[in-house]
Write a protein that holds these residues in place. Sequence first.
Motif, PDB file in Angstrom:
ATOM      1  N   ALA A   7       5.982   5.925  -0.453  1.00  0.00           N
ATOM      2  CA  ALA A   7       6.388   6.508   0.820  1.00  0.00           C
ATOM      3  C   ALA A   7       7.476   7.546   0.534  1.00  0.00           C
ATOM      4  CB  ALA A   7       6.911   5.421   1.763  1.00  0.00           C
TER       5      ALA A   7
ATOM      6  N   ILE B 184       3.290   0.523  -2.976  1.00  0.00           N
ATOM      7  CA  ILE B 184       3.170   1.376  -1.795  1.00  0.00           C
ATOM      8  C   ILE B 184       4.156   2.523  -1.964  1.00  0.00           C
ATOM      9  CG2 ILE B 184       3.580   1.552   0.681  1.00  0.00           C
ATOM     10  CD1 ILE B 184       2.493  -1.223   1.018  1.00  0.00           C
TER      11      ILE B 184
ATOM     12  N   ARG C 154      11.923  -3.009  -2.938  1.00  0.00           N
ATOM     13  CA  ARG C 154      12.024  -1.613  -2.501  1.00  0.00           C
ATOM     14  C   ARG C 154      12.994  -0.855  -3.406  1.00  0.00           C
ATOM     15  NH1 ARG C 154      14.937   2.171   0.115  1.00  0.00           N
ATOM     16  NH2 ARG C 154      13.846   3.578   1.572  1.00  0.00           N
TER      17      ARG C 154
ATOM     18  N   VAL D 205      -1.974   3.491   5.443  1.00  0.00           N
ATOM     19  CA  VAL D 205      -1.065   2.702   4.610  1.00  0.00           C
ATOM     20  C   VAL D 205       0.052   2.155   5.484  1.00  0.00           C
ATOM     21  CG1 VAL D 205       0.519   2.732   2.650  1.00  0.00           C
ATOM     22  CG2 VAL D 205      -1.588   4.102   2.587  1.00  0.00           C
ATOM     23  N   GLU D 206       0.172   0.848   5.531  1.00  0.00           N
ATOM     24  CA  GLU D 206       1.215   0.199   6.320  1.00  0.00           C
ATOM     25  C   GLU D 206       2.378  -0.177   5.411  1.00  0.00           C
ATOM     26  OE1 GLU D 206       1.140   0.008   9.528  1.00  0.00           O
ATOM     27  OE2 GLU D 206      -0.932   0.725   9.744  1.00  0.00           O
ATOM     28  N   LEU D 207       3.593   0.205   5.796  1.00  0.00           N
ATOM     29  CA  LEU D 207       4.770  -0.147   5.009  1.00  0.00           C
ATOM     30  C   LEU D 207       5.122  -1.613   5.226  1.00  0.00           C
ATOM     31  CD1 LEU D 207       7.081   2.956   5.567  1.00  0.00           C
ATOM     32  CD2 LEU D 207       5.315   2.589   3.828  1.00  0.00           C
TER      33      LEU D 207
ATOM     34  N   ARG E  90      -1.180   3.805  -1.523  1.00  0.00           N
ATOM     35  CA  ARG E  90      -1.221   2.424  -2.010  1.00  0.00           C
ATOM     36  C   ARG E  90      -1.988   2.410  -3.324  1.00  0.00           C
ATOM     37  NH1 ARG E  90      -0.770  -2.560   0.932  1.00  0.00           N
ATOM     38  NH2 ARG E  90      -1.598  -4.330  -0.246  1.00  0.00           N
TER      39      ARG E  90
ATOM     40  N   ARG F 288       1.068  12.033   5.760  1.00  0.00           N
ATOM     41  CA  ARG F 288       2.159  11.075   5.982  1.00  0.00           C
ATOM     42  C   ARG F 288       2.999  10.865   4.728  1.00  0.00           C
ATOM     43  NH1 ARG F 288       0.125   5.576   8.268  1.00  0.00           N
ATOM     44  NH2 ARG F 288       2.391   5.299   8.373  1.00  0.00           N
TER      45      ARG F 288
ATOM     46  N   TYR G 128      -4.473   7.727  -0.848  1.00  0.00           N
ATOM     47  CA  TYR G 128      -3.239   8.408  -0.448  1.00  0.00           C
ATOM     48  C   TYR G 128      -3.475   9.217   0.823  1.00  0.00           C
ATOM     49  CZ  TYR G 128       1.418  10.259  -1.392  1.00  0.00           C
ATOM     50  OH  TYR G 128       2.763  10.556  -1.330  1.00  0.00           O
TER      51      TYR G 128
ATOM     52  N   THR H 186       2.181   8.865   2.218  1.00  0.00           N
ATOM     53  CA  THR H 186       2.131   7.450   1.869  1.00  0.00           C
ATOM     54  C   THR H 186       0.864   7.145   1.081  1.00  0.00           C
ATOM     55  OG1 THR H 186       1.060   6.914   3.986  1.00  0.00           O
ATOM     56  CG2 THR H 186       3.461   6.730   3.892  1.00  0.00           C
TER      57      THR H 186
ATOM     58  N   ASP I 129       3.621   9.646  -8.251  1.00  0.00           N
ATOM     59  CA  ASP I 129       3.183   9.782  -6.864  1.00  0.00           C
ATOM     60  C   ASP I 129       2.193  10.946  -6.783  1.00  0.00           C
ATOM     61  OD1 ASP I 129       3.291  11.086  -4.169  1.00  0.00           O
ATOM     62  OD2 ASP I 129       4.632   9.421  -3.712  1.00  0.00           O
TER      63      ASP I 129
END
Length: 285
Positions: free
Chosen positions: A119, A117, A139, A266-268, A95, A91, A87, A93, A157
């Motif tokens: 966010a 993921i 999503r 972490v890429e969305l 995974r 940001r 984590y 975010t 989270d």
Amino acid sequence: MVVQDRRIGGPVAAAAAAGLALGAGLLASGCTTNGAAADDAPAGPPPSVTLRQAADGLVRAATSEVRTSLETASGGTRVAISGIGHYDYRRGTGRLRLVLPEPAGPDGRLRKPITEILAPGALYMKNRGAGVPADKWVRVDTTALSDGNLVTGGATDPLAAAELLRGTRRATYEGEARLRGVRVRHYRGTADIGVAADAASKGIAPSLAAAEKGFTTDVVPFDAYLDEAGRLWKVRYRFSFANGSPRGTEVTSTVGYGGFGVGAPVELPLREDIFTGRVAAPGSG
């Protein structure tokens, strides 16, 4: 805490019904606690103040590895899975890879792990099943969930778990413990979701505000473990849902932290990789 039945629903709640619940004992191993009298409490701010600042300690650490567990118990039936990942607290975010209960269903094959993921305001799930292509993400707007994704996504989270401590209503110091070889301080108390929502960071506040509206009571019992630097190493919450059952459903959600400063960005998911069709209920289609 009791949840109004009419507020529980949606694709993530359906996923939870299929088995998105995590074993609360995953992070308990290797943890021992020594009872402490009030005179043994560490010098410094009162426990409630220390706990309200726990999320700030994670932001200062920037990133960490995380382990999640969540177990549901209803009518003598327990369902549990575990999660592991990393984590980025600055940001907001993260995974996670969630390992589901076995076996899968009518065909007897094991369920594939679900990748999530996290966010601000959103949850993305891959290998969701039930009509979703294997290479697509689902999503979910977490601000529209009745619990703000504190429970129904299968893992709390990690930042929201820390931010919920901003609503600490009362707390006591329970003594020292050791987690993963690190000496930590054990606190026990209750948190108020509404108070936490008002004090939370911009990215987490909308989800906690949604949870405040969805629960019939805001009080959540917890156990939390912090090191001397104020970093959160473990927090466990105990939720109770009405859930259409005379005995209700008990949910224990635990998040463990460690390996501070570790974790890849972490890429969305790209827009074209997000599934926009109908998400079927588990076991249908």
